[in-house]
Design a protein around this motif. Structure first.
Motif, PDB file in Angstrom:
ATOM      1  N   ALA A  15      -8.450 -11.508  -0.220  1.00 19.50           N
ATOM      2  CA  ALA A  15      -7.704 -10.263  -0.409  1.00 19.50           C
ATOM      3  C   ALA A  15      -6.796 -10.321  -1.627  1.00 19.50           C
ATOM      4  CB  ALA A  15      -6.891  -9.950   0.841  1.00 19.50           C
ATOM      5  N   GLU A  16      -6.538 -11.535  -2.109  1.00 15.41           N
ATOM      6  CA  GLU A  16      -5.711 -11.648  -3.307  1.00 15.41           C
ATOM      7  C   GLU A  16      -6.437 -11.099  -4.529  1.00 15.41           C
ATOM      8  OE1 GLU A  16      -3.396 -14.996  -3.634  1.00 15.41           O
ATOM      9  OE2 GLU A  16      -2.872 -14.657  -1.523  1.00 15.41           O
ATOM     10  N   ASN A  17      -7.756 -11.197  -4.504  1.00 15.97           N
ATOM     11  CA  ASN A  17      -8.532 -10.800  -5.674  1.00 15.97           C
ATOM     12  C   ASN A  17      -9.413  -9.574  -5.461  1.00 15.97           C
ATOM     13  OD1 ASN A  17      -7.765 -13.073  -7.384  1.00 15.97           O
ATOM     14  ND2 ASN A  17      -8.899 -14.293  -5.890  1.00 15.97           N
ATOM     15  N   TYR A  18      -9.764  -9.311  -4.210  1.00 19.37           N
ATOM     16  CA  TYR A  18     -10.745  -8.264  -3.976  1.00 19.37           C
ATOM     17  C   TYR A  18     -10.213  -7.222  -3.006  1.00 19.37           C
ATOM     18  CZ  TYR A  18     -13.714 -12.092  -5.608  1.00 19.37           C
ATOM     19  OH  TYR A  18     -14.244 -13.114  -6.312  1.00 19.37           O
ATOM     20  N   THR A  19     -10.817  -6.043  -3.069  1.00 20.22           N
ATOM     21  CA  THR A  19     -10.577  -5.021  -2.064  1.00 20.22           C
ATOM     22  C   THR A  19     -11.619  -5.211  -0.975  1.00 20.22           C
ATOM     23  OG1 THR A  19      -9.828  -3.533  -3.773  1.00 20.22           O
ATOM     24  CG2 THR A  19     -10.471  -2.541  -1.676  1.00 20.22           C
ATOM     25  N   ILE A  20     -11.173  -5.206   0.278  1.00 21.32           N
ATOM     26  CA  ILE A  20     -12.115  -5.532   1.346  1.00 21.32           C
ATOM     27  C   ILE A  20     -12.095  -4.458   2.419  1.00 21.32           C
ATOM     28  CG2 ILE A  20     -12.680  -7.181   3.174  1.00 21.32           C
ATOM     29  CD1 ILE A  20     -11.468  -9.361   1.402  1.00 21.32           C
ATOM     30  N   ALA A  21     -13.307  -4.004   2.815  1.00 19.81           N
ATOM     31  CA  ALA A  21     -13.418  -3.121   3.975  1.00 19.81           C
ATOM     32  C   ALA A  21     -14.252  -3.847   5.005  1.00 19.81           C
ATOM     33  CB  ALA A  21     -14.088  -1.810   3.574  1.00 19.81           C
ATOM     34  N   ILE A  77       0.818  -1.200   0.000  1.00 19.38           N
ATOM     35  CA  ILE A  77       0.000   0.000   0.000  1.00 19.38           C
ATOM     36  C   ILE A  77       0.860   1.260   0.000  1.00 19.38           C
ATOM     37  CG2 ILE A  77      -1.780   1.277   1.239  1.00 19.38           C
ATOM     38  CD1 ILE A  77      -2.524  -1.539   2.367  1.00 19.38           C
ATOM     39  N   PRO A  78       1.004   1.874  -1.186  1.00 19.58           N
ATOM     40  CA  PRO A  78       1.846   3.061  -1.266  1.00 19.58           C
ATOM     41  C   PRO A  78       1.109   4.288  -0.752  1.00 19.58           C
ATOM     42  CG  PRO A  78       1.195   2.233  -3.449  1.00 19.58           C
ATOM     43  CD  PRO A  78       0.359   1.550  -2.452  1.00 19.58           C
ATOM     44  N   GLN A  79       1.807   5.081  -0.013  1.00 21.93           N
ATOM     45  CA  GLN A  79       1.177   6.241   0.593  1.00 21.93           C
ATOM     46  C   GLN A  79       1.125   7.396  -0.393  1.00 21.93           C
ATOM     47  OE1 GLN A  79       2.733   6.813   4.432  1.00 21.93           O
ATOM     48  NE2 GLN A  79       1.431   8.574   4.894  1.00 21.93           N
ATOM     49  N   GLN A  80       0.200   8.295  -0.165  1.00 16.76           N
ATOM     50  CA  GLN A  80      -0.018   9.428  -1.054  1.00 16.76           C
ATOM     51  C   GLN A  80      -0.094  10.673  -0.197  1.00 16.76           C
ATOM     52  OE1 GLN A  80      -0.551   9.580  -4.356  1.00 16.76           O
ATOM     53  NE2 GLN A  80      -1.923  11.277  -4.795  1.00 16.76           N
ATOM     54  N   PRO A  81       0.517  11.763  -0.631  1.00 17.67           N
ATOM     55  CA  PRO A  81       0.397  12.989   0.157  1.00 17.67           C
ATOM     56  C   PRO A  81      -1.046  13.475   0.217  1.00 17.67           C
ATOM     57  CG  PRO A  81       1.533  13.377  -1.933  1.00 17.67           C
ATOM     58  CD  PRO A  81       1.387  11.916  -1.799  1.00 17.67           C
ATOM     59  N   ARG A 131      -1.747   5.896  -3.183  1.00 16.80           N
ATOM     60  CA  ARG A 131      -1.511   6.219  -4.586  1.00 16.80           C
ATOM     61  C   ARG A 131      -2.361   5.329  -5.490  1.00 16.80           C
ATOM     62  NH1 ARG A 131       4.266   5.698  -5.163  1.00 16.80           N
ATOM     63  NH2 ARG A 131       4.288   7.249  -3.502  1.00 16.80           N
ATOM     64  N   ASP A 132      -2.620   4.141  -4.991  1.00 15.60           N
ATOM     65  CA  ASP A 132      -3.284   3.137  -5.804  1.00 15.60           C
ATOM     66  C   ASP A 132      -4.747   2.969  -5.373  1.00 15.60           C
ATOM     67  OD1 ASP A 132      -2.673   1.717  -7.940  1.00 15.60           O
ATOM     68  OD2 ASP A 132      -1.811  -0.012  -6.889  1.00 15.60           O
ATOM     69  N   ALA A 133      -5.479   4.089  -5.236  1.00 18.56           N
ATOM     70  CA  ALA A 133      -6.795   4.012  -4.592  1.00 18.56           C
ATOM     71  C   ALA A 133      -7.835   3.324  -5.472  1.00 18.56           C
ATOM     72  CB  ALA A 133      -7.271   5.411  -4.235  1.00 18.56           C
ATOM     73  N   LYS A 134      -8.578   2.423  -4.839  1.00 15.74           N
ATOM     74  CA  LYS A 134      -9.723   1.788  -5.506  1.00 15.74           C
ATOM     75  C   LYS A 134     -10.948   2.673  -5.299  1.00 15.74           C
ATOM     76  CE  LYS A 134     -11.946  -1.396  -7.575  1.00 15.74           C
ATOM     77  NZ  LYS A 134     -11.632  -1.673  -8.974  1.00 15.74           N
ATOM     78  N   LYS A 171      -6.245  -0.508  -3.700  1.00 14.63           N
ATOM     79  CA  LYS A 171      -6.547  -1.753  -4.407  1.00 14.63           C
ATOM     80  C   LYS A 171      -6.052  -2.939  -3.609  1.00 14.63           C
ATOM     81  CE  LYS A 171      -7.151  -0.375  -9.114  1.00 14.63           C
ATOM     82  NZ  LYS A 171      -6.378   0.695  -9.751  1.00 14.63           N
ATOM     83  N   LYS A 172      -6.914  -3.947  -3.476  1.00 12.64           N
ATOM     84  CA  LYS A 172      -6.564  -5.222  -2.843  1.00 12.64           C
ATOM     85  C   LYS A 172      -5.988  -5.078  -1.445  1.00 12.64           C
ATOM     86  CE  LYS A 172      -6.371  -7.435  -7.193  1.00 12.64           C
ATOM     87  NZ  LYS A 172      -5.622  -8.128  -8.207  1.00 12.64           N
ATOM     88  N   GLU A 173      -6.435  -4.083  -0.759  1.00 10.00           N
ATOM     89  CA  GLU A 173      -6.052  -4.047   0.650  1.00 10.00           C
ATOM     90  C   GLU A 173      -7.224  -4.541   1.476  1.00 10.00           C
ATOM     91  OE1 GLU A 173      -5.676  -0.657   3.135  1.00 10.00           O
ATOM     92  OE2 GLU A 173      -7.031   0.572   1.947  1.00 10.00           O
ATOM     93  N   VAL A 174      -6.945  -4.886   2.728  1.00  8.71           N
ATOM     94  CA  VAL A 174      -8.008  -5.158   3.680  1.00  8.71           C
ATOM     95  C   VAL A 174      -7.979  -4.020   4.673  1.00  8.71           C
ATOM     96  CG1 VAL A 174      -8.924  -6.723   5.410  1.00  8.71           C
ATOM     97  CG2 VAL A 174      -7.782  -7.646   3.397  1.00  8.71           C
TER      98      VAL A 174
END
Ligand SMILES: Nc1ncnc2c1ncn2[C@@H]1O[C@H](COP(=O)(O)OP(=O)(O)OP(=O)(O)O)[C@@H](O)[C@H]1O
Ligand SMILES: [Mg+2]
Lengths: 289, 427
Positions: free
Chosen positions: A232-238, A16-20, A38-41, A66-69
């Motif tokens: 989490a390998e395939n989906y973004t999960i909240a 998960i890359p951070q973004q200012p 940076r990689d926002a879904k 993307k693809k984070e939990v």
């Protein structure tokens, strides 16, 4: 609260890359940590939610990568469910609920009047607190979404889709011989996995889970947590949860809500070992909750 | 320690009183159940003892000679001649041969009254079916007159037979018939296949049954879809505001409006304004629809409310539209409740009399209706009509009609329970 992070989890974090902080935020924006990636879904900006006169969410801005939990924690009534439900417009069905702010899924505006809610909910699926299978057969439960959307051409395609969904939800081996028996005849944990299968049958990009394990025993819970890791390998999960151990076990980032405000959002590891905000610390050390 | 002991002592002291109260409470419960069961038993025994007679009817055997001279009929295939033939004559002659001692015009007329007016039709039918009978003789069982029927049925009564309008002479003749075995009770088929009649022995329930059927058909076809649609809209789609509150209050009020008001409404709107024909099941059905709609809407709404919200959420969460949620999930789950409510509403409508009196379904109608636009009456109104008739024989007809009505009600209510059990998926 020190060593609950697993190594696997630690590995995920790097993704998960951070973004200012973007400029278009409200003036009183005051979330600690790193809410933007940076990689926002999904991107949420300046979100306010009201129930009639009462405001339930104040000025929340954040991204889901993307693809984070992403885990959401916080004391009861702080607005976790409200926020989660506004992500796929489930609040539309709630009488008197008003949502303000910008929501985007990839580049699409979620609250655009032209946005088709049916398509949106197929892309952003939801799993509820209480397992709620339809009073139909296991097969029909999973088939309902694909049938609504008409995403298959042939019966065999549908069968295939249902098999894959059940396999991904880790339920296939347990139900493959009883596909046409009622879904409500399963155990609580199996029912919840059936609901997850039902949700992934329409190939969502994001899965929202509102306390998916709170009605389950520890073994069923462990099974679902394992499943979340696989998904989490395939989906973004909240996922909203009341169990901090659970948040620590399954998530990459954790968001802490307090009285309708997003107080802190940080690496899960960080939140549970060295929280930046004093309210977060108070909560995870059990001073309130 | 002492505190604890005190408390248990106190509890022990109060126990006797509590048990006594418990017993009293149960006693009252049992008492009220016994009372209602007793009332039911009294009602049913009364109706059954009074009405069971109506399922049998007295028949008399007569020897008929199809004498062409008396009939004034020489070619039975000639329709015109046949229509004018004197069938009464052969019956009169047959009775006079049976009782040759009877002299004088008055007595002879009295004698003819042993058998029902229907006898002439029976004889005519026989001859029509078999024209070759002309000039020959045969013995026939024909319906007895209602006075004879009442007298004959009461012969064994403890308080002596009910003579009513029968003269001593007539009673003598009946005795003679009894001695010779030429009078007997048979199953009253006529009661189930005929319409109403001024002659009790010819009055049947079929006309009213069909009238009730057509009326309820109209009611069901109109009120079920309208009621379910209204309930679905109010529960699933309508915004909750003052207007829907107002509608809700009004629906509840309508359910409590005395049914005769609906009759007046029907009279004013359907008959006076829309100029619809009176006495027809279509009209009755419309009025009963007005009456049952609130019941159906209320029970359907209750059934819809009972559908767990989690099911709706699940469907929404997958992307079902509100209409799809309603049709795919809410409606099937609420259907058993809706059906039961509707059947109970129908049962109410079946027993309803007052509003139908207002729209002319109380007329005396002999023909059985064959469509929703034929004049008709319905079961409860038929009961009302018969109970109002002076002839003694109508007493048992009334009770028998009540039994038929109760039978239908029991069937409908059982159906409601069965449907609920059948359709309710407990999974
Ligand atoms: N339908 C509603 N109508 C009015 N107020 C509501 C409604 N749903 C929630 N609220 C209010 O909004 C606030 C946030 O509720 P929400 O359900 O989002 O909390 P939560 O964080 O999910 O709590 P919990 O952990 O108990 O599930 C609460 O104060 C709640 O009372
Ligand atoms: Mg909640």
């Amino acid at each position: 609260m020190t060593s609950i992070m697993t190594e696997a989890n630690q590995g995920l974090l790097d993704r998960i890359p951070q973004q200012p902080v973007p400029e278009d935020l409200a003036e009183d924006y005051a979330t600690t940590g790193y809410p933007f990636t940076r990689d926002a879904k999904m991107k949420m900006r300046n979100v306010n939610v009201f129930y009639g006169e009462k405001q339930a969410i104040y000025n929340v801005s954040m991204d889901i990568s993307k693809k984070e939990v992403l885990a959401m924690i916080g004391p009861s009534g702080c607005g976790k469910s409200t926020f989660l439900r506004s992500l796929n417009r489930m609040n539309d069905t709630v009488e008197g609920c008003r949502v303000e702010g910008d929501f985007s899924l990839d580049s699409d505006n979620i609250y655009d009047p032209k946005m088709d809610v049916i398509e949106l909910r197929a892309r952003v699926g939801m799993v509820f607190q209480k397992p709620n299978p339809f009073p139909k057969s296991i097969y029909d439960n999973v088939a309902y979404g694909p049938k609504l959307l008409g995403v298959y051409n042939h019966r065999s395609e549908l069968d295939e889709l249902i098999t894959v969904s059940l396999q991904r939800a880790g339920l296939w081996d347990e139900v493959k011989d009883r596909l046409h028996q009622p879904g409500t005849g399963l155990s609580g944990g199996q029912q919840q996995r059936l609901c997850i299968a039902r949700c992934i049958a329409v190939s969502p990009e994001v899965i929202l889970m509102d306390e998916p394990c709170s009605a389950l025993d520890p073994i069923a819970t462990a099974r679902i947590e394992e499943l979340i890791g696989e998904l989490a390998e395939n989906y973004t999960i909240a996922i909203v949860t009341h169990s901090m151990q659970q948040a620590a076990r399954v998530s990459n980032r954790t968001a802490y809500f307090h009285l309708g405000k997003l107080i802190e959002i940080n690496d899960t590891n960080k939140v549970f070992t060295a929280p930046e905000h004093e309210l977060t610390e108070a909560y995870i050390t059990g001073r309130f909750g | 320690m002492t505190d604890k002991k005190n408390i248990s002592e106190l509890v022990a002291a109060g126990l006797a009183k509590r048990y006594r109260r418990e017993k009293m409470f149960r006693f009252w419960g049992i008492l009220s159940i016994v009372f209602s069961v007793l009332c039911l038993v009294v009602l049913f025994t009364d109706i059954i003892t009074k009405g069971s007679g109506a399922f049998q009817q007295t028949y008399i055997q007569i020897d008929i000679t199809y004498d062409p001279d008396i009939l004034e009929l020489y070619d039975p295939l000639d329709g015109k001649q046949f229509a004018l033939a004197n069938f009464d004559g052969v019956i009169r002659q047959s009775l006079q041969q049976r009782f040759p001692d009877v002299q004088g015009r008055r007595d002879k007329r009295e004698l003819k009254k042993l058998v029902s007016l229907d006898a002439a039709f029976v004889v005519a039918e026989r001859l029509k079916d078999q024209p070759s009978l002309l000039g020959k003789s045969e013995s026939l069982w024909v319906l007895a007159d209602d006075d004879i029927d009442t007298y004959y049925k009461s012969l064994d009564d403890r308080e002596g037979p009910f003579t009513g309008r029968t003269t001593e002479k007539t009673q003598g003749w009946v005795q003679e018939l009894v001695d010779r075995g030429e009078i007997e009770l048979r199953f009253n088929r006529e009661f189930f296949v005929r319409g109403d009649s001024r002659e009790p022995e010819l009055a049947g329930i079929w006309g009213a049954v069909k009238g009730s059927f057509f009326t309820l058909l109209v009611t069901l076809v109109l009120s079920f879809p309208i009621g379910v649609a209204a309930a679905l809209y109010l529960e699933e789609f309508a915004p909750k505001n003052k207007w829907t509150d107002l509608i809700e209050v009004n629906i509840n009020n309508l359910a409590a409006v005395p049914s005769i008001i609906f009759g007046l409404l029907g009279l004013a709107i359907f008959i006076n304004f829309f100029q619809m024909p009176r006495s027809v099941p279509l009209l009755g059905g419309l009025v009963l629809t007005l009456m049952t709609l609130p019941t159906i809407i209320i029970s359907s709404r209750a059934a819809i409310k009972a559908v767990p919200p989690s099911i709706r959420e699940a469907a929404w969460g997958i992307g079902a539209s509100p209409m799809q949620v309603a049709l795919h999930h809410v409606l099937p789950l609420a259907m058993p409740g809706m059906l039961t409510g509707s059947i109970i509403g129908m049962a109410q409508a079946l027993g309803e009399t007052a509003p139908l009196l207002m729209i002319g379904m109380v007329a005396f109608i002999v023909d059985t209706p064959s469509s929703i636009t034929d004049p008709a009456t319905v079961l409860p109104v038929q009961i009302f009509l018969w109970s109002d008739s002076p002839e003694r024989a109508f007493v048992e007809k009334t009770s028998a009609a009540i039994m038929v009505l109760l039978g239908f009600l029991i069937i409908m209510n059982t159906l409601a329970v069965w449907l609920r059990k059948r359709l309710e998926k407990r999974w």
